[in-house]
Scaffold this motif. Structure first.
Motif, PDB file in Angstrom:
ATOM      1  N   TRP A 161      64.800  74.892 -18.988  1.00  0.00           N
ATOM      2  CA  TRP A 161      64.433  75.077 -17.595  1.00  0.00           C
ATOM      3  C   TRP A 161      64.412  73.781 -16.803  1.00  0.00           C
ATOM      4  O   TRP A 161      64.447  73.813 -15.573  1.00  0.00           O
ATOM      5  N   GLY A 162      64.298  72.644 -17.497  1.00  0.00           N
ATOM      6  CA  GLY A 162      64.116  71.370 -16.826  1.00  0.00           C
ATOM      7  C   GLY A 162      62.651  71.146 -16.476  1.00  0.00           C
ATOM      8  O   GLY A 162      61.827  72.071 -16.506  1.00  0.00           O
ATOM      9  N   ASP A 163      62.321  69.908 -16.146  1.00  0.00           N
ATOM     10  CA  ASP A 163      60.938  69.584 -15.776  1.00  0.00           C
ATOM     11  C   ASP A 163      60.487  70.398 -14.566  1.00  0.00           C
ATOM     12  O   ASP A 163      59.345  70.865 -14.503  1.00  0.00           O
ATOM     13  N   ASP A 164      61.386  70.577 -13.596  1.00  0.00           N
ATOM     14  CA  ASP A 164      61.020  71.319 -12.384  1.00  0.00           C
ATOM     15  C   ASP A 164      60.740  72.785 -12.693  1.00  0.00           C
ATOM     16  O   ASP A 164      59.836  73.389 -12.100  1.00  0.00           O
ATOM     17  N   GLY A 165      61.506  73.352 -13.614  1.00  0.00           N
ATOM     18  CA  GLY A 165      61.274  74.749 -13.970  1.00  0.00           C
ATOM     19  C   GLY A 165      59.929  74.945 -14.632  1.00  0.00           C
ATOM     20  O   GLY A 165      59.194  75.893 -14.302  1.00  0.00           O
ATOM     21  N   LEU A 166      59.591  74.055 -15.547  1.00  0.00           N
ATOM     22  CA  LEU A 166      58.301  74.179 -16.220  1.00  0.00           C
ATOM     23  C   LEU A 166      57.154  73.906 -15.254  1.00  0.00           C
ATOM     24  O   LEU A 166      56.124  74.594 -15.283  1.00  0.00           O
ATOM     25  N   ALA A 167      57.334  72.942 -14.373  1.00  0.00           N
ATOM     26  CA  ALA A 167      56.289  72.613 -13.404  1.00  0.00           C
ATOM     27  C   ALA A 167      56.051  73.744 -12.415  1.00  0.00           C
ATOM     28  O   ALA A 167      54.962  73.844 -11.820  1.00  0.00           O
ATOM     29  N   ALA A 168      57.046  74.601 -12.219  1.00  0.00           N
ATOM     30  CA  ALA A 168      56.904  75.716 -11.276  1.00  0.00           C
ATOM     31  C   ALA A 168      55.988  76.819 -11.798  1.00  0.00           C
ATOM     32  O   ALA A 168      55.598  77.707 -11.033  1.00  0.00           O
ATOM     33  N   VAL A 169      55.645  76.768 -13.072  1.00  0.00           N
ATOM     34  CA  VAL A 169      54.785  77.779 -13.685  1.00  0.00           C
ATOM     35  C   VAL A 169      53.344  77.301 -13.637  1.00  0.00           C
ATOM     36  O   VAL A 169      53.040  76.178 -14.055  1.00  0.00           O
ATOM     37  N   GLU A 170      52.455  78.142 -13.138  1.00  0.00           N
ATOM     38  CA  GLU A 170      51.039  77.777 -13.064  1.00  0.00           C
ATOM     39  C   GLU A 170      50.480  77.489 -14.452  1.00  0.00           C
ATOM     40  O   GLU A 170      50.877  78.125 -15.434  1.00  0.00           O
ATOM     41  N   PRO A 171      49.550  76.530 -14.570  1.00  0.00           N
ATOM     42  CA  PRO A 171      49.041  76.128 -15.887  1.00  0.00           C
ATOM     43  C   PRO A 171      48.525  77.274 -16.747  1.00  0.00           C
ATOM     44  O   PRO A 171      48.800  77.326 -17.949  1.00  0.00           O
TER      45      PRO A 171
END
Length: 272
Positions: A161-171
């Motif tokens: 997903w890339g860093d941006d893809g993972l960061a787009a998911v709430e913790p």
């Protein structure tokens, strides 16, 4: 919380909007949440449905469920559409969800009004499958060393997903996704890797179909370029042109609004 019993499993699903039905199938993590923001953009014109695949997230693991297959995964998708009285529907499958969708159009074409298959990981047809395999092994080992299966899952997801893809998911959602590592590595991964339809099977598909890849993966230097290659191969086998969509391997996370607008005319064409 909406659930439906399908093929010996209880599946959690989300449904929003109105209009022609569109089912979204997730790959790694198997979670309905991956589609929420994109689905909200399209819910003004389409009935958007996503689900937690069998044994993942809010879909409980069936008793004595110790293996899976692409046939079983596609049967679940077909059963969900029939159970919700939404068949035939347009189906969007991304990554491993695209592999499931490929099986679905081969075995249950009657439930699919149109198919959009985005970067299905048919790794063996890429230009350097051994390199992809080595990368997967390295990510698994490094992730396991850090924090076990959840670490291995996060490493693989970050790569895909890339860093941006993972960061787009709430913790809080991210923790739920990573907890699906036992199912993914223990039951799903081998089944997905081993599945590859024959050219004759793929050439015989009659369902209206679009094979897509992320524009960011077109360049040979892109980290996930093999996904673009795999889509090129599938488009050739299905005798259709390759369509480029915004973003990379997970545009539903990194570019949900832009992806929705790129999909809107394709969905309209497939639901006429």
């Amino acid at each position: 919380m909406s659930t439906i019993d399908v093929g010996g499993a209880t599946l959690y699903y989300e449904q929003r909007g109105h209009g022609p039905p569109v089912l979204c199938i997730s790959g790694i993590t198997g979670d309905a949440e991956l589609w929420t923001r994109m689905a909200e953009e399209l819910a003004d014109e389409f009935t958007m449905v996503s689900y937690d695949r069998r044994g993942n997230s809010r879909s409980p693991r069936p008793e004595n469920w110790i293996s899976t297959s692409l046939d079983e995964q596609a049967d679940d998708a077909a059963g969900l559409l029939r159970g919700l009285d939404l068949a035939p529907a347009v189906v969007f499958g991304a990554s491993g969800g695209g592999v499931i969708l490929t099986n679905l159009v081969l075995r249950h074409p009657e439930v699919v009004r149109g198919a959009i298959i985005h970067e299905p990981p048919f790794v063996s047809v890429s230009s350097d499958p051994d390199a992809v395999g080595r990368q997967l092994s390295l990510l698994f080992e490094e992730g396991m060393a850090r924090s076990g299966l959840m670490g291995a899952m996060e490493a693989l997801v970050r790569w895909a997903w890339g860093d941006d893809g993972l960061a787009a998911v709430e913790p809080e959602v991210r923790e739920r996704l990573m907890s699906n590592g036992e199912v993914f590595f223990g039951l799903e991964l081998g089944a997905f890797i081993e599945y590859l339809p024959t050219p004759d099977e793929l050439a015989g598909v009659q369902v209206p179909r679009i094979v897509a890849a992320g524009a960011e993966n077109r360049a040979p230097t892109a980290a996930y370029h093999h996904g673009y290659e795999e889509s090129q191969w599938l488009a050739a086998q299905m005798h259709t042109e390759l369509a480029e969509l915004p973003g990379g391997h997970a545009p539903n996370l990194t570019h949900p609004a832009v992806l929705a607008e790129a999909l809107r005319p394709l969905l309209r064409a497939l639901t006429r």
